[in-house]
Design a protein around this motif. Structure first.
Motif, PDB file in Angstrom:
ATOM      1  N   LEU A 158       0.865  -1.242   0.050  1.00 41.35           N
ATOM      2  CA  LEU A 158       0.126   0.099   0.048  1.00 41.35           C
ATOM      3  C   LEU A 158       0.896   1.092  -0.002  1.00 41.35           C
ATOM      4  O   LEU A 158       1.839   1.457   0.818  1.00 41.35           O
ATOM      5  N   ASN A 159       0.513   2.377  -0.831  1.00 42.95           N
ATOM      6  CA  ASN A 159       1.341   3.331  -0.924  1.00 42.95           C
ATOM      7  C   ASN A 159       0.616   4.335   0.203  1.00 42.95           C
ATOM      8  O   ASN A 159      -0.534   4.909  -0.186  1.00 42.95           O
ATOM      9  N   THR A 160       0.976   4.498   1.370  1.00 44.59           N
ATOM     10  CA  THR A 160       0.339   5.173   2.304  1.00 44.59           C
ATOM     11  C   THR A 160       0.987   6.636   2.591  1.00 44.59           C
ATOM     12  O   THR A 160       0.656   7.316   3.652  1.00 44.59           O
ATOM     13  N   LEU A 161       2.179   6.786   1.869  1.00 44.47           N
ATOM     14  CA  LEU A 161       2.879   7.891   2.114  1.00 44.47           C
ATOM     15  C   LEU A 161       2.303   9.415   2.421  1.00 44.47           C
ATOM     16  O   LEU A 161       2.426   9.972   3.330  1.00 44.47           O
ATOM     17  N   GLU A 162       1.401   9.776   1.301  1.00 46.23           N
ATOM     18  CA  GLU A 162       0.815  10.849   1.497  1.00 46.23           C
ATOM     19  C   GLU A 162      -0.203  10.997   2.531  1.00 46.23           C
ATOM     20  O   GLU A 162      -0.151  12.103   3.307  1.00 46.23           O
ATOM     21  N   ASP A 163      -0.736   9.944   3.009  1.00 49.69           N
ATOM     22  CA  ASP A 163      -1.662  10.392   4.206  1.00 49.69           C
ATOM     23  C   ASP A 163      -0.740  10.186   5.587  1.00 49.69           C
ATOM     24  O   ASP A 163      -1.178  11.001   6.672  1.00 49.69           O
ATOM     25  N   LEU A 164       0.315   9.544   5.639  1.00 48.75           N
ATOM     26  CA  LEU A 164       1.269   9.746   6.491  1.00 48.75           C
ATOM     27  C   LEU A 164       1.782  11.123   6.785  1.00 48.75           C
ATOM     28  O   LEU A 164       1.890  11.848   7.866  1.00 48.75           O
TER      29      LEU A 164
ATOM     30  N   ASP B  32      -2.896 -11.978  -6.541  1.00 48.70           N
ATOM     31  CA  ASP B  32      -4.138 -13.143  -7.000  1.00 48.70           C
ATOM     32  C   ASP B  32      -3.213 -14.100  -7.797  1.00 48.70           C
ATOM     33  O   ASP B  32      -3.587 -15.371  -7.410  1.00 48.70           O
ATOM     34  N   ARG B  33      -2.070 -13.800  -8.400  1.00 50.15           N
ATOM     35  CA  ARG B  33      -1.458 -14.916  -8.862  1.00 50.15           C
ATOM     36  C   ARG B  33      -0.695 -15.913  -7.818  1.00 50.15           C
ATOM     37  O   ARG B  33      -0.931 -16.983  -8.075  1.00 50.15           O
ATOM     38  N   LEU B  34       0.012 -15.224  -6.778  1.00 48.81           N
ATOM     39  CA  LEU B  34       0.456 -16.118  -5.836  1.00 48.81           C
ATOM     40  C   LEU B  34      -0.820 -16.988  -5.122  1.00 48.81           C
ATOM     41  O   LEU B  34      -0.470 -17.867  -5.038  1.00 48.81           O
ATOM     42  N   HIS B  35      -1.937 -16.259  -4.887  1.00 44.76           N
ATOM     43  CA  HIS B  35      -2.882 -17.205  -4.222  1.00 44.76           C
ATOM     44  C   HIS B  35      -3.403 -18.166  -4.996  1.00 44.76           C
ATOM     45  O   HIS B  35      -3.741 -19.406  -4.545  1.00 44.76           O
ATOM     46  N   ALA B  36      -3.542 -17.784  -6.435  1.00 41.87           N
ATOM     47  CA  ALA B  36      -3.941 -19.147  -7.337  1.00 41.87           C
ATOM     48  C   ALA B  36      -2.849 -20.161  -7.569  1.00 41.87           C
ATOM     49  O   ALA B  36      -3.058 -21.227  -7.779  1.00 41.87           O
ATOM     50  N   ALA B  37      -1.546 -19.897  -7.055  1.00 39.23           N
ATOM     51  CA  ALA B  37      -0.706 -20.825  -7.152  1.00 39.23           C
ATOM     52  C   ALA B  37      -0.509 -21.544  -5.943  1.00 39.23           C
ATOM     53  O   ALA B  37       0.296 -22.300  -5.673  1.00 39.23           O
ATOM     54  N   GLY B  38      -1.489 -21.155  -5.036  1.00 34.17           N
ATOM     55  CA  GLY B  38      -1.475 -22.111  -3.787  1.00 34.17           C
ATOM     56  C   GLY B  38      -0.509 -21.405  -2.540  1.00 34.17           C
ATOM     57  O   GLY B  38      -0.346 -22.074  -1.637  1.00 34.17           O
TER      58      GLY B  38
ATOM     59  N   ALA C  16       0.394  -0.045  -8.131  1.00 34.97           N
ATOM     60  CA  ALA C  16      -0.152  -0.618  -9.652  1.00 34.97           C
ATOM     61  C   ALA C  16       0.370  -2.194  -9.692  1.00 34.97           C
ATOM     62  O   ALA C  16       1.685  -2.460  -9.180  1.00 34.97           O
ATOM     63  N   GLY C  17      -0.529  -2.887  -9.990  1.00 30.46           N
ATOM     64  CA  GLY C  17       0.048  -4.413 -10.104  1.00 30.46           C
ATOM     65  C   GLY C  17      -0.037  -5.192  -8.996  1.00 30.46           C
ATOM     66  O   GLY C  17       0.143  -6.364  -8.948  1.00 30.46           O
ATOM     67  N   THR C  18      -0.237  -4.445  -7.736  1.00 28.88           N
ATOM     68  CA  THR C  18       0.007  -5.280  -6.359  1.00 28.88           C
ATOM     69  C   THR C  18      -1.402  -6.447  -6.220  1.00 28.88           C
ATOM     70  O   THR C  18      -1.042  -7.406  -5.749  1.00 28.88           O
ATOM     71  N   THR C  19      -2.434  -6.048  -6.531  1.00 34.78           N
ATOM     72  CA  THR C  19      -3.575  -6.876  -6.563  1.00 34.78           C
ATOM     73  C   THR C  19      -3.556  -8.067  -7.410  1.00 34.78           C
ATOM     74  O   THR C  19      -3.641  -9.351  -7.007  1.00 34.78           O
TER      75      THR C  19
END
Length: 185
Positions: free
Chosen positions: A17-23, A101-107, A94-97
């Motif tokens: 998560l990019n949280t820098l601006e809120d921090l 999902d790819r990791l989860h699908a790979a078990g 970008a691309g994190t989700t």
């Protein structure tokens, strides 16, 4: 996709998560309340890391170093503001989700281990990634204070206090980023 690992543990802030601006906004709001200097968002890149307590310590003026009362007051103000505004600009990188999902699908079993307060971390994960992607989400809780770091780990990462994925996954120490000390003054 054949997974090289059975489990992957992610940090939260600055990793998925990019949280820098809120921090930064919470830090600057707190500084403004006291008439202290504020900082550009990019300057907060050198203030974050090691949890909220260190962030507050880093944005407070030097003349308050060691002033426990002022530190506790500032920390409470920061937490209150951040608690209300932690989702103003925060978003997954970008691309994190898709990667998750790819990791989860790979078990691969996924988890989040962060030094962000658990009461802030868990809702952020739920909002941005749902309740099913991660087998475990654990943030900082007062019952388990941070542990001291080994000199070996500190020497490797140049004091940046960031661990590579290899550390968590392989259970052994690997110095993958010997020049990390240049990240933070």
């Amino acid at each position: 996709m054949a997974a090289d690992y059975s489990h992957v543990i992610f940090d939260l802030d600055g990793t998925i998560l990019n949280t820098l601006e809120d921090l930064a906004a919470a830090g600057n709001h707190t500084c403004e309340m006291h008439g202290w200097p504020t900082f550009a968002v990019d300057e907060y890149r050198y203030k974050v890391g090691n949890g909220m307590l260190k962030l507050v310590e880093r944005f407070m003026p030097a003349e308050y170093a060691g002033d426990g009362r002022m530190f506790e007051q500032t920390l409470a103000e920061f937490r209150a503001y951040y608690g209300e505004h932690k989702e103003d600009h925060t978003a997954p990188y970008a691309g994190t989700t898709e990667m998750l999902d790819r990791l989860h699908a790979a078990g691969v079993q996924l988890a989040v281990l962060t030094n962000k307060d658990h009461v802030s971390a868990a809702p952020l994960i739920e909002k941005y990634f749902g309740s099913e992607r991660f087998a475990l989400v654990q943030g900082r809780v007062d019952a388990f204070p941070p542990q001291a770091r080994s000199a070996r780990h500190t020497a490797c990462d140049g004091g940046a206090r960031r661990r590579s994925v290899d550390h968590a996954l392989r259970g052994r120490f690997q110095c993958r980023y010997p020049d990390r000390s240049q990240r933070r003054p």
